[in-house]
Scaffold this motif. Structure first.
Motif, PDB file in Angstrom:
ATOM      1  N   LEU A 115       0.765 -10.863 -68.023  1.00  0.00           N
ATOM      2  CA  LEU A 115       0.328 -12.261 -68.030  1.00  0.00           C
ATOM      3  C   LEU A 115       1.177 -13.103 -68.976  1.00  0.00           C
ATOM      4  O   LEU A 115       1.653 -14.180 -68.606  1.00  0.00           O
ATOM      5  N   CYS A 116       1.365 -12.627 -70.203  1.00  0.00           N
ATOM      6  CA  CYS A 116       2.139 -13.379 -71.193  1.00  0.00           C
ATOM      7  C   CYS A 116       3.573 -13.596 -70.722  1.00  0.00           C
ATOM      8  O   CYS A 116       4.130 -14.689 -70.868  1.00  0.00           O
ATOM      9  N   THR A 172      -4.918 -16.493 -71.192  1.00  0.00           N
ATOM     10  CA  THR A 172      -4.000 -15.432 -71.625  1.00  0.00           C
ATOM     11  C   THR A 172      -3.973 -15.314 -73.146  1.00  0.00           C
ATOM     12  O   THR A 172      -3.910 -14.205 -73.686  1.00  0.00           O
TER      13      THR A 172
END
Length: 274
Positions: free
Chosen positions: A25-26, A189
């Motif tokens: 996600l990051c 996130t």
């Protein structure tokens, strides 16, 4: 200690799975944020998360309820940054700085009222992925699918507004909606990344895999895939190394990421000269 023995521990399995989901996600969102020069939004929202964590610890909430209670606060702050930038004629970095300052000041004030910084607050500041519980892993998995679904659903719009927002707007694209989607996905996130690298190092996990991938990738999709691969590899290496050598996990992950960036930058420089 061999690999099989290390993986036999339940907390290591949860840490590696949760860390990998959050790394993807990051890294994916990081590519969009870096190219749009919004990478510091992660740092601003991390400071808001610090204030939210201090508030949750003040009311002695369980870690699962803490995560669930932090999410709406960070989402609202992300929207606040966006609205300040759009409506109050404040540049994006100034809006991020304002919300960031309010978040950190609130956290320090609450920590002071509660009797100072305790061990729980420090674990959130610097990360403690090895302590992730099954319920927190389940929350991470649900939010992972929400964020990835959001990126896939709005991919074309995100791509268009990332490279030329004015052109996208003149083509009839609702760029305000796309900006809102991007900051809300980033906010989710950030809450998840808190457990992996800690509040103080969240922006590094959003920025470093993305900038490393952008050094070597030939194309936007290739950059996203490369960033995700770098993010997962560095998180797995960082968790494993920190466990074997008894090092702080968050800091280990960030330093490995920085090492990867230096290697990718050197590789790009060498290829350019040849």
């Amino acid at each position: 200690m061999n690999l099989n023995e290390m993986l036999s521990y339940g907390f290591m399995q949860r840490a590696l799975i949760g860390g990998s989901l959050i790394a993807i996600l990051c890294s994916v969102l990081g590519v969009f944020l870096v190219l749009r020069r919004l990478s510091l939004i992660g740092d601003g929202l991390a400071h808001v998360t610090f204030g939210s964590v201090a508030l949750a610890l003040f009311f002695r909430l369980h870690s699962v309820y803490m995560t669930l209670s932090i999410i709406p606060v960070v989402l609202a702050s992300a929207l606040g940054i966006l609205k300040l930038a759009q409506k109050a004629r404040i540049y994006g970095d100034a809006a991020i700085g304002m919300v960031s300052a309010i978040g950190i000041a609130t956290g320090v004030m609450l920590a002071s009222v509660a009797g100072g910084f305790n061990i729980d607050l420090f674990s959130y500041l610097f990360g403690n992925i090895l302590s992730i519980s099954s319920s927190e892993l389940a929350i991470a998995a649900v939010l992972f699918f929400i964020v990835i679904a959001g990126v896939i659903m709005f991919y074309n719009e995100l791509f268009a507004s990332t490279f030329d927002e004015e052109l996208a707007k003149s083509s009839g694209l609702n760029t305000d909606r796309i900006n809102t989607v991007l900051v809300l996905l980033t906010a989710l996130t950030v809450v998840l990344a808190m457990k992996v690298v800690g509040i103080m190092l969240i922006s590094a996990l959003l920025i470093l895999p993305a900038v490393s991938a952008l050094q070597i990738a030939k194309g936007f999709k290739a950059a996203i895939i490369s960033a995700a691969g770098i993010g997962v590899a560095t998180v797995i290496c960082g968790i494993s190394l920190s466990f074997v050598m008894n090092l702080p996990t968050g800091a280990t992950i960030v330093l490995i990421n920085f090492g990867v960036f230096l290697c990718s930058f050197a590789a790009r420089t060498l290829l350019r000269h040849h």
